[in-house]
Design an enzyme around this catalytic site. Sequence first.
Site, PDB file in Angstrom:
ATOM      1  N   PRO A   1    -113.327 -49.212  12.757  1.00  0.00           N
ATOM      2  CG  PRO A   1    -113.136 -48.074  10.717  1.00  0.00           C
ATOM      3  CD  PRO A   1    -113.919 -49.145  11.409  1.00  0.00           C
ATOM      4  N   GLY A   2    -111.744 -46.607  14.569  1.00  0.00           N
ATOM      5  CA  GLY A   2    -111.965 -45.361  15.307  1.00  0.00           C
ATOM      6  C   GLY A   2    -110.855 -44.379  14.980  1.00  0.00           C
ATOM      7  NE  ARG A   3    -105.218 -45.247  17.813  1.00  0.00           N
ATOM      8  CZ  ARG A   3    -105.058 -44.933  19.098  1.00  0.00           C
ATOM      9  NH1 ARG A   3    -104.576 -43.762  19.430  1.00  0.00           N
ATOM     10  NH2 ARG A   3    -105.371 -45.801  20.046  1.00  0.00           N
TER      11      ARG A   3
ATOM     12  CB  CYS B   1    -101.375 -29.242  40.606  1.00  0.00           C
ATOM     13  SG  CYS B   1    -101.707 -27.489  40.459  1.00  0.00           S
ATOM     14  CD  GLU B   2    -101.830 -35.235  39.221  1.00  0.00           C
ATOM     15  OE1 GLU B   2    -100.880 -36.040  39.363  1.00  0.00           O
ATOM     16  OE2 GLU B   2    -102.845 -35.237  39.932  1.00  0.00           O
TER      17      GLU B   2
ATOM     18  N   GLY C   1    -108.550 -50.876  15.183  1.00  0.00           N
ATOM     19  CA  GLY C   1    -107.172 -50.980  15.642  1.00  0.00           C
ATOM     20  C   GLY C   1    -106.084 -50.532  14.693  1.00  0.00           C
TER      21      GLY C   1
HETATM   22  C1  LIG Z   1    -111.639 -49.190  20.815  1.00  0.00           C
HETATM   23  C2  LIG Z   1    -112.310 -50.195  19.966  1.00  0.00           C
HETATM   24  C3  LIG Z   1    -112.346 -50.040  18.580  1.00  0.00           C
HETATM   25  C4  LIG Z   1    -111.661 -48.914  17.854  1.00  0.00           C
HETATM   26  O1  LIG Z   1    -110.270 -49.000  17.956  1.00  0.00           O
HETATM   27  P1  LIG Z   1    -109.345 -48.002  17.108  1.00  0.00           P
HETATM   28  O2  LIG Z   1    -107.973 -48.396  17.513  1.00  0.00           O
HETATM   29  O3  LIG Z   1    -109.685 -46.631  17.512  1.00  0.00           O
HETATM   30  O4  LIG Z   1    -109.616 -48.264  15.675  1.00  0.00           O
HETATM   31  C5  LIG Z   1    -113.052 -50.975  17.845  1.00  0.00           C
HETATM   32  N1  LIG Z   1    -113.684 -52.018  18.445  1.00  0.00           N
HETATM   33  C6  LIG Z   1    -113.657 -52.201  19.771  1.00  0.00           C
HETATM   34  C7  LIG Z   1    -114.365 -53.352  20.361  1.00  0.00           C
HETATM   35  C8  LIG Z   1    -112.972 -51.296  20.582  1.00  0.00           C
HETATM   36  O5  LIG Z   1    -112.949 -51.491  21.900  1.00  0.00           O
END
Ligand SMILES: *Cc1c(COP(=O)(O)O)cnc(C)c1O
Length: 421
Positions: free
Chosen positions: A278-280, A346-347, A242
């Site tokens: 972490p993802g984003r 087309c939106e 997050g």
């Molecule tokens: C989406 C998600 C993440 C990653 O969130 P980011 O905002 O991309 O860091 C981590 N854990 C869970 C359970 C998620 O659903």
Amino acid sequence: MKIQPHISYKDNTMHMEQVSITAIAKVIPTPFYCYSASAIKDCYLDYKNAFSQQDTLICYAVKANSNQAILALLANLGAGADVVSEGEIRRALKAGISADKIVFSGVAKKESEIIFALNNNILQFNVESEPELTLISEIASKLNKVAAISIRVNPNVCANTHAKITTGKSENKFGIPIAKAREVYKYAASLSGIKVQGVDVHIGSQLTDLQPFEQAFAKVAEFTTLLKSDGHDISVIDVGGGLGIDYDENETPPNKDAYAALVNKQLGHLNCKIIVEPGRSIVGNSGVLVSTVVYVKKGEERQFLIIDAGMNDLIRPSMYDAYHQIKPINHTNDKTECYDVVGPVCETGDTFTKNRALPTTQAGDLVGILSCGAYGSVMASSYNTRLAAPEVMVQDDHFSVIRARPTYDDIINQDTIPEWL
Ligand SMILES: *Cc1c(COP(=O)(O)O)cnc(C)c1O
């Protein structure tokens, strides 16, 4: 001039690391995604260094960008994976992430997916409901396996982020309300085939302030102490993902050191292994979506830059009202004009920005939409029978296509006309 750590202008042309984006566009038709391997690596190592004083496993949230090349890059650095489907488990395993570093999140794990995860001996299930617990127990018992679980608790805190990416409020579908979770742990401990091992929380995405994390982790700490006093052997705390990134040059999200220090302050005394997901904040700023201006259309009140990337390639602006920086790839013009930047779909929602001041642009010019490494290509569709944008990875002075553009036959031949028609 630097725009992101690995993106800069050299001789007025945007470069990713040492590679000119114009040079890539000469061989790969736009639109395409372009990622910096070094940017991803640096963000991962920032996490690793920030958490070096704590027993921590960094489980990259695969859903942010699940390309095999990105997963392999992170696997080589020792990353684990946070996955939300069987498909993502398969992707993680195939890219070389070992099963004992995979945690399985998500509200709707199906029987077939639970069987697959158990047969592959993943590290942990992050359980989101009582019925899910019951099902995992039944399946594990049948397979003579033990499923290690954490329960995702919902701490009811406001993440101060976009409503569509808030997950830690009691009205969200995620997790079990923390007030009710104690009895669910008791239930879990009574089940065969289940080993209670941890507590899990994830309050939302693109958080640009540590305060909601602080509130959530404080509640988790208190709750973990309670669980321990109830006799549960809690050895893992999964703090979710997050952490936000700076989509806007004026945004200053907390750095990874401050985040890690907060985790340590709130949870360090519990002597648990920490999992971060972490993802984003690992891939987001590594990516640029490169597109060509097809037409400059002068309306009565507005000017439109109609580009060859659309909402099917990058849905974040229309889905989350997301802001992305848009920059010319060849920055030769200092005069600016205001444009709505729109795609071909087309939106009306196929709009990347409205009334943005950009350098004067002509048909045929290349533009880069920045910070597209996360939740970009993975959310793409072929709406309007548009071919998915290919993905390119750059490192130092070279680049490779890491996902090719499909052909029209590839997508049209997915359909079958019934013989009775
Ligand atoms: C989406 C998600 C993440 C990653 O969130 P980011 O905002 O991309 O860091 C981590 N854990 C869970 C359970 C998620 O659903």
